[in-house]
Design a protein around this motif. Structure first.
Motif, PDB file in Angstrom:
ATOM      1  N   LYS A 129       0.640  -1.240   0.058  1.00 27.14           N
ATOM      2  CA  LYS A 129       0.009  -0.086   0.086  1.00 27.14           C
ATOM      3  C   LYS A 129       0.938   1.086   0.143  1.00 27.14           C
ATOM      4  O   LYS A 129       0.590   2.170  -0.857  1.00 27.14           O
ATOM      5  CB  LYS A 129      -0.776  -0.107   1.227  1.00 27.14           C
ATOM      6  CG  LYS A 129      -1.869   1.210   1.365  1.00 27.14           C
ATOM      7  CD  LYS A 129      -3.055   0.904   0.312  1.00 27.14           C
ATOM      8  CE  LYS A 129      -4.113   1.975   0.812  1.00 27.14           C
ATOM      9  NZ  LYS A 129      -5.063   2.069  -0.335  1.00 27.14           N
ATOM     10  N   TYR A 130       2.102   1.371   0.767  1.00 26.28           N
ATOM     11  CA  TYR A 130       2.606   2.459   1.095  1.00 26.28           C
ATOM     12  C   TYR A 130       3.860   2.369   0.526  1.00 26.28           C
ATOM     13  O   TYR A 130       4.705   3.320   0.482  1.00 26.28           O
ATOM     14  CB  TYR A 130       2.682   3.065   2.461  1.00 26.28           C
ATOM     15  CG  TYR A 130       1.302   3.162   3.020  1.00 26.28           C
ATOM     16  CD1 TYR A 130       0.485   4.332   2.837  1.00 26.28           C
ATOM     17  CD2 TYR A 130       0.735   2.137   3.864  1.00 26.28           C
ATOM     18  CE1 TYR A 130      -0.735   4.598   3.299  1.00 26.28           C
ATOM     19  CE2 TYR A 130      -0.365   2.327   4.350  1.00 26.28           C
ATOM     20  CZ  TYR A 130      -1.233   3.646   4.108  1.00 26.28           C
ATOM     21  OH  TYR A 130      -2.340   3.845   4.662  1.00 26.28           O
ATOM     22  N   GLY A 131       4.475   1.363   0.352  1.00 31.87           N
ATOM     23  CA  GLY A 131       5.841   1.181  -0.210  1.00 31.87           C
ATOM     24  C   GLY A 131       7.051   1.282   1.008  1.00 31.87           C
ATOM     25  O   GLY A 131       6.602   1.550   1.907  1.00 31.87           O
ATOM     26  N   LEU A 132       8.319   1.206   0.658  1.00 31.72           N
ATOM     27  CA  LEU A 132       9.175   1.314   1.520  1.00 31.72           C
ATOM     28  C   LEU A 132       9.928   2.707   1.405  1.00 31.72           C
ATOM     29  O   LEU A 132      10.549   2.868   0.481  1.00 31.72           O
ATOM     30  CB  LEU A 132      10.369  -0.001   1.563  1.00 31.72           C
ATOM     31  CG  LEU A 132      11.375   0.047   2.195  1.00 31.72           C
ATOM     32  CD1 LEU A 132      10.955  -0.132   3.823  1.00 31.72           C
ATOM     33  CD2 LEU A 132      12.348  -0.916   2.210  1.00 31.72           C
ATOM     34  N   VAL A 133       9.686   3.404   2.356  1.00 27.38           N
ATOM     35  CA  VAL A 133      10.391   4.838   2.376  1.00 27.38           C
ATOM     36  C   VAL A 133      11.068   5.015   3.489  1.00 27.38           C
ATOM     37  O   VAL A 133      10.635   4.720   4.782  1.00 27.38           O
ATOM     38  CB  VAL A 133       9.263   5.744   2.153  1.00 27.38           C
ATOM     39  CG1 VAL A 133       9.864   7.385   2.108  1.00 27.38           C
ATOM     40  CG2 VAL A 133       8.327   5.682   1.036  1.00 27.38           C
ATOM     41  N   MET A 134      12.307   5.250   3.524  1.00 24.78           N
ATOM     42  CA  MET A 134      13.102   5.477   4.687  1.00 24.78           C
ATOM     43  C   MET A 134      12.698   6.727   5.343  1.00 24.78           C
ATOM     44  O   MET A 134      12.493   7.955   4.613  1.00 24.78           O
ATOM     45  CB  MET A 134      14.689   5.571   4.290  1.00 24.78           C
ATOM     46  CG  MET A 134      15.333   4.051   3.735  1.00 24.78           C
ATOM     47  SD  MET A 134      14.912   3.292   5.026  1.00 24.78           S
ATOM     48  CE  MET A 134      15.061   1.390   4.023  1.00 24.78           C
ATOM     49  N   PRO A 135      12.951   6.926   6.604  1.00 23.98           N
ATOM     50  CA  PRO A 135      12.456   8.231   7.136  1.00 23.98           C
ATOM     51  C   PRO A 135      13.166   9.430   6.896  1.00 23.98           C
ATOM     52  O   PRO A 135      12.612  10.507   6.745  1.00 23.98           O
ATOM     53  CB  PRO A 135      12.764   7.801   8.697  1.00 23.98           C
ATOM     54  CG  PRO A 135      12.655   6.454   8.777  1.00 23.98           C
ATOM     55  CD  PRO A 135      13.211   5.887   7.447  1.00 23.98           C
ATOM     56  N   TRP A 136      14.357   9.260   6.457  1.00 24.45           N
ATOM     57  CA  TRP A 136      15.284  10.330   5.965  1.00 24.45           C
ATOM     58  C   TRP A 136      15.094  10.851   4.472  1.00 24.45           C
ATOM     59  O   TRP A 136      15.709  11.867   4.038  1.00 24.45           O
ATOM     60  CB  TRP A 136      16.852  10.182   6.219  1.00 24.45           C
ATOM     61  CG  TRP A 136      17.363   8.964   5.691  1.00 24.45           C
ATOM     62  CD1 TRP A 136      17.622   8.869   4.173  1.00 24.45           C
ATOM     63  CD2 TRP A 136      17.409   7.588   6.053  1.00 24.45           C
ATOM     64  NE1 TRP A 136      17.968   7.462   4.094  1.00 24.45           N
ATOM     65  CE2 TRP A 136      17.875   6.630   5.194  1.00 24.45           C
ATOM     66  CE3 TRP A 136      17.065   7.111   7.208  1.00 24.45           C
ATOM     67  CZ2 TRP A 136      18.031   5.477   5.366  1.00 24.45           C
ATOM     68  CZ3 TRP A 136      17.458   5.744   7.591  1.00 24.45           C
ATOM     69  CH2 TRP A 136      17.717   4.959   6.689  1.00 24.45           C
TER      70      TRP A 136
END
Length: 140
Positions: A129-136
């Protein structure tokens, strides 16, 4: 005499357990003031160890091990702590025996597997649904 009164009076040495009561040296027990001071010291040290264990329940550290260590310190002097430790030891032994039962182990393995599958499905859905996005790398 019933078993409960035998346990409180320390007459249950037949089952391999030590007598209940103070384990202070005889020269300390012989003097009332010194023995009271000894008991206060044991209580304060045990309280400090139990307090540290309680703090370790929310902080990093072996909280329960330290709490039981403090109870063991108290058990060198106080009968109530000795009875609590005996009860705890009995319950832990019973739980260990139950955990080694093949039916219980099989049930625990099945429940753990189901839990891991559910977590994997939820994680897969989140990533889909949201994918893998690193916090930075989050854009404002």
């Amino acid at each position: 005499m019933n078993a409960e009164s035998d346990e409180r009076t320390g007459e249950s040495a037949a089952d391999g357990e030590s007598e209940l009561g103070s384990r202070a040296p005889d020269f300390i027990k012989a003097r009332k003031t010194l023995h009271l001071s000894w008991q206060v010291g044991v209580f304060v040290v045990g309280l400090a160890v139990v307090g540290a264990g309680v703090a370790m329940l929310v902080l990093p550290g072996p909280g329960w091990v330290v709490i039981f260590g403090g109870m063991a310190i108290w058990a060198t002097e106080f009968v109530w702590a000795q009875l609590v430790l005996r009860w705890t030891k009995r319950k832990v032994t019973e739980a260990a025996q139950r955990a080694l039962d093949p039916k219980v182990r099989r049930r625990n393995i099945i429940l753990t597997t189901i839990g891991l599958v559910i977590v994997a499905l939820l994680l897969g859905f989140y990533l889909w649904k949201y994918g893998l996005v690193m916090p930075w790398k989050i854009n404002d």
